[in-house]
Design a protein around this motif. Structure first.
Motif, PDB file in Angstrom:
ATOM      1  N   GLY A  28      11.954   3.113  -6.736  1.00 60.02           N
ATOM      2  CA  GLY A  28      13.223   3.107  -6.000  1.00 60.02           C
ATOM      3  C   GLY A  28      13.615   1.721  -5.556  1.00 60.02           C
ATOM      4  O   GLY A  28      13.308   0.734  -6.217  1.00 60.02           O
ATOM      5  N   ARG A  29      14.254   1.663  -4.368  1.00 61.51           N
ATOM      6  CA  ARG A  29      14.891   0.384  -4.033  1.00 61.51           C
ATOM      7  C   ARG A  29      13.982  -0.652  -3.370  1.00 61.51           C
ATOM      8  O   ARG A  29      13.127  -0.345  -2.555  1.00 61.51           O
ATOM      9  CB  ARG A  29      16.122   0.606  -3.157  1.00 61.51           C
ATOM     10  CG  ARG A  29      15.872   1.130  -1.777  1.00 61.51           C
ATOM     11  CD  ARG A  29      17.203   1.573  -1.170  1.00 61.51           C
ATOM     12  NE  ARG A  29      17.034   2.066   0.186  1.00 61.51           N
ATOM     13  CZ  ARG A  29      16.479   3.237   0.482  1.00 61.51           C
ATOM     14  NH1 ARG A  29      16.002   4.031  -0.460  1.00 61.51           N
ATOM     15  NH2 ARG A  29      16.377   3.614   1.744  1.00 61.51           N
ATOM     16  N   LEU A  30      14.255  -1.881  -3.791  1.00 59.67           N
ATOM     17  CA  LEU A  30      13.637  -3.073  -3.206  1.00 59.67           C
ATOM     18  C   LEU A  30      14.810  -3.820  -2.590  1.00 59.67           C
ATOM     19  O   LEU A  30      15.711  -4.268  -3.306  1.00 59.67           O
ATOM     20  CB  LEU A  30      12.985  -3.912  -4.302  1.00 59.67           C
ATOM     21  CG  LEU A  30      11.799  -3.250  -5.023  1.00 59.67           C
ATOM     22  CD1 LEU A  30      11.532  -3.914  -6.361  1.00 59.67           C
ATOM     23  CD2 LEU A  30      10.554  -3.308  -4.148  1.00 59.67           C
ATOM     24  N   ILE A  76      16.614  -5.893   1.223  1.00 58.13           N
ATOM     25  CA  ILE A  76      16.377  -6.820   2.335  1.00 58.13           C
ATOM     26  C   ILE A  76      16.826  -6.142   3.633  1.00 58.13           C
ATOM     27  O   ILE A  76      17.907  -5.559   3.693  1.00 58.13           O
ATOM     28  CB  ILE A  76      17.203  -8.120   2.145  1.00 58.13           C
ATOM     29  CG1 ILE A  76      16.798  -8.865   0.864  1.00 58.13           C
ATOM     30  CG2 ILE A  76      17.089  -9.026   3.391  1.00 58.13           C
ATOM     31  CD1 ILE A  76      15.489  -9.631   0.926  1.00 58.13           C
ATOM     32  N   ASP A  77      15.971  -6.224   4.643  1.00 61.23           N
ATOM     33  CA  ASP A  77      16.358  -5.802   6.001  1.00 61.23           C
ATOM     34  C   ASP A  77      16.715  -7.059   6.778  1.00 61.23           C
ATOM     35  O   ASP A  77      15.975  -8.062   6.721  1.00 61.23           O
ATOM     36  CB  ASP A  77      15.172  -5.155   6.742  1.00 61.23           C
ATOM     37  CG  ASP A  77      14.929  -3.722   6.318  1.00 61.23           C
ATOM     38  OD1 ASP A  77      15.748  -3.161   5.573  1.00 61.23           O
ATOM     39  OD2 ASP A  77      13.892  -3.167   6.747  1.00 61.23           O
ATOM     40  N   LEU A  78      17.819  -7.019   7.494  1.00 62.28           N
ATOM     41  CA  LEU A  78      18.168  -8.104   8.417  1.00 62.28           C
ATOM     42  C   LEU A  78      18.213  -7.482   9.809  1.00 62.28           C
ATOM     43  O   LEU A  78      19.182  -6.790  10.164  1.00 62.28           O
ATOM     44  CB  LEU A  78      19.497  -8.740   7.999  1.00 62.28           C
ATOM     45  CG  LEU A  78      19.337  -9.546   6.694  1.00 62.28           C
ATOM     46  CD1 LEU A  78      20.620  -9.628   5.911  1.00 62.28           C
ATOM     47  CD2 LEU A  78      18.794 -10.944   6.977  1.00 62.28           C
ATOM     48  N   GLY A 124      13.846  -1.528   2.222  1.00 68.16           N
ATOM     49  CA  GLY A 124      14.026  -0.451   1.250  1.00 68.16           C
ATOM     50  C   GLY A 124      12.867   0.497   1.483  1.00 68.16           C
ATOM     51  O   GLY A 124      11.696   0.078   1.424  1.00 68.16           O
ATOM     52  N   SER A 125      13.189   1.748   1.759  1.00 68.99           N
ATOM     53  CA  SER A 125      12.149   2.688   2.158  1.00 68.99           C
ATOM     54  C   SER A 125      10.923   2.716   1.230  1.00 68.99           C
ATOM     55  O   SER A 125       9.784   2.569   1.695  1.00 68.99           O
ATOM     56  CB  SER A 125      12.774   4.073   2.298  1.00 68.99           C
ATOM     57  OG  SER A 125      11.800   5.000   2.581  1.00 68.99           O
ATOM     58  N   PRO A 126      11.095   2.861  -0.116  1.00 71.60           N
ATOM     59  CA  PRO A 126       9.885   2.912  -0.944  1.00 71.60           C
ATOM     60  C   PRO A 126       9.134   1.588  -0.974  1.00 71.60           C
ATOM     61  O   PRO A 126       7.901   1.574  -1.122  1.00 71.60           O
ATOM     62  CB  PRO A 126      10.418   3.283  -2.333  1.00 71.60           C
ATOM     63  CG  PRO A 126      11.869   2.927  -2.314  1.00 71.60           C
ATOM     64  CD  PRO A 126      12.328   3.077  -0.901  1.00 71.60           C
TER      65      PRO A 126
HETATM   66  O1  LIG Z   1      15.442   1.922   3.457  1.00 74.15           O
HETATM   67  C1  LIG Z   1      16.178   0.951   3.607  1.00 74.15           C
HETATM   68  O2  LIG Z   1      16.939   0.527   2.716  1.00 74.15           O
HETATM   69  C2  LIG Z   1      16.157   0.257   4.919  1.00 74.15           C
HETATM   70  C3  LIG Z   1      14.748   0.199   5.444  1.00 74.15           C
HETATM   71  O3  LIG Z   1      14.076  -0.950   5.026  1.00 74.15           O
HETATM   72  C4  LIG Z   1      14.876   0.310   6.923  1.00 74.15           C
HETATM   73  O4  LIG Z   1      14.706  -0.658   7.692  1.00 74.15           O
HETATM   74  C5  LIG Z   1      14.823   1.726   7.332  1.00 74.15           C
HETATM   75  O5  LIG Z   1      15.871   2.302   7.476  1.00 74.15           O
HETATM   76  C6  LIG Z   1      13.541   2.434   7.441  1.00 74.15           C
HETATM   77  O6  LIG Z   1      13.825   3.728   7.887  1.00 74.15           O
HETATM   78  P1  LIG Z   1      12.868   4.984   7.955  1.00 74.15           P
HETATM   79  O7  LIG Z   1      13.246   5.880   6.814  1.00 74.15           O
HETATM   80  O8  LIG Z   1      13.182   5.541   9.285  1.00 74.15           O
HETATM   81  O9  LIG Z   1      11.452   4.612   7.859  1.00 74.15           O
END
Ligand SMILES: O=C(O)C[C@@H](O)[C@H](O)C(=O)COP(=O)(O)O
Ligand SMILES: Nc1ncnc2c1ncn2[C@@H]1O[C@H](COP(=O)(O)OP(=O)(O)O)[C@@H](O)[C@H]1O
Length: 327
Positions: free
Chosen positions: A15-17, A19-21, A42-44
């Motif tokens: 799935g997605r790779l 960037i978190d800001l 990205g969650s995965p």
């Molecule tokens: O998943 C994303 O694209 C963003 C994540 O990196 C993020 O910071 C996030 O939303 C993690 O959420 P979770 O599903 O509550 O663990």
């Protein structure tokens, strides 16, 4: 208990790779936030990083942009020891997805996602290697990868390979509404994928989305019965700070409480939970022990600023479990 094959790699994320800001100025609305810290997200990706941090060997199937952001992500994964041999680089000018996070209070957090023309959703079926899927004990699938073509078809190809080679599939529903055209579209593709997965993990709200066309909406027991009637051996339903429940095919049910946390922000809980839960399953623990380990990991990550970099070690989790009682 899920029986895994003996394989060279423990888990492969799909799935997605991104960037978190994450806002540095917490307890402030996005409109007034000026500085952010950049992390791989990205969650995965977070789950793979969490798994590797726990000592598992993780790899990834995904696509990144051909720019500084894409290279930042691949370099970070490699620094963590994650295998990136199956992360491909887009050649069409697609970009990296960005998640700006707003931390208004420990209870009130939101995410502003920029996901137009993102590289992760351009992963093609031909870029999924059967041998690579077959090299792992477990494939971690993020539901967002089903949101559009060609990534959607790539997921089904990966599921076909996983089922053929008995690579157990953990499906994290990971519903992100802004990536989908409609809830109906999500429900249709979630269902088609869920029928081919061995473990399904989601929040109550995410299962509700998947059950848009079903009569079982809202009831955990009925949800479990519905999804366990297919390939799934284990269904985990998360209820935020009210804990989580697991249901097995033979009718066994488990419940896990949460570990009190000095919450900084709420996101990252699900990803931390998933990585530690998968770790537990791979150790041969029962679902109750794995859920408890997952809950402790979530409690740690929500007390820290990032999701990926904040992922704890086994020692961190064990220390919390020894010093704190779950509620
Ligand atoms: O998943 C994303 O694209 C963003 C994540 O990196 C993020 O910071 C996030 O939303 C993690 O959420 P979770 O599903 O509550 O663990
Ligand atoms: N406020 C909290 N305090 C402690 N643990 C929490 C809290 N919120 C969530 N968790 C833990 O994280 C797990 C996943 O959280 P949840 O919010 O259900 O998932 P997601 O992050 O995917 O939306 C929960 O089952 C629980 O163990």
């Amino acid at each position: 208990m899920i029986q895994f094959e003996t394989r060279e790699r423990d888990v492969i994320g799909l799935g997605r790779l991104c960037i978190d800001l994450n806002a540095n100025e917490i307890h402030r609305p996005m409109e007034e936030t000026r500085t952010f810290t950049k992390y791989v997200g990205g969650s995965p990706a977070n789950i793979a990083i969490g798994a590797q941090r726990l000592g598992l060997s993780a790899g990834f199937i995904g696509k990144v942009s051909d720019d500084q952001m894409g290279r930042y992500i691949v370099n970070y994964l490699e620094e963590q020891g994650i295998d990136t041999s199956n992360v491909v680089t887009d050649k069409t000018g697609a970009v990296t997805g960005l998640a700006f996070t707003e931390i208004l209070s420990p209870e009130d957090c939101s995410i502003l996602m920029y996901r137009d023309n993102v590289a992760d959703l351009l992963l093609a079926p031909s870029e999924v290697s059967e041998a690579y899927v077959a090299s792992a004990k477990c494939l971690l699938l993020s539901g967002t990868a089903l949101a559009s073509s060609p990534s959607r078809e790539a997921v089904f190809v990966a599921l076909t390979y996983a089922n053929k080679h008995n690579t157990k599939v953990v499906f994290d529903l990971d519903y992100r509404p802004y990536t989908w055209k409609s809830m109906e579209e999500t429900a249709v593709y979630y269902r088609l994928a869920a029928e081919k997965c061995d473990v399904i993990v989601g929040t109550r709200e995410e299962f509700d989305v998947m059950e848009t066309f079903s009569e079982v909406k809202g009831d955990d027991q009925q949800t479990a019965r519905e999804w366990l009637s297919h390939q799934a051996e284990l269904v985990v339903i998360k209820h935020g700070q009210d804990g989580s429940k697991a249901y097995e095919k033979d009718g066994t049910t488990y419940r896990s409480g949460v570990y009190p946390s000095n919450v900084l922000k709420t996101f990252g809980a699900g990803d931390a939970y998933a990585s530690a839960f998968i770790y537990g399953l791979l150790q041969g623990w029962n679902a109750e022990q794995a859920m408890s380990f997952g809950s402790a990991s979530a409690s740690i990550v929500i007390s820290r600023h990032s999701c990926s970099e904040a992922m704890p070690t086994v020692a961190d989790i064990e220390e919390l479990m020894q010093t704190t009682t779950a509620k």
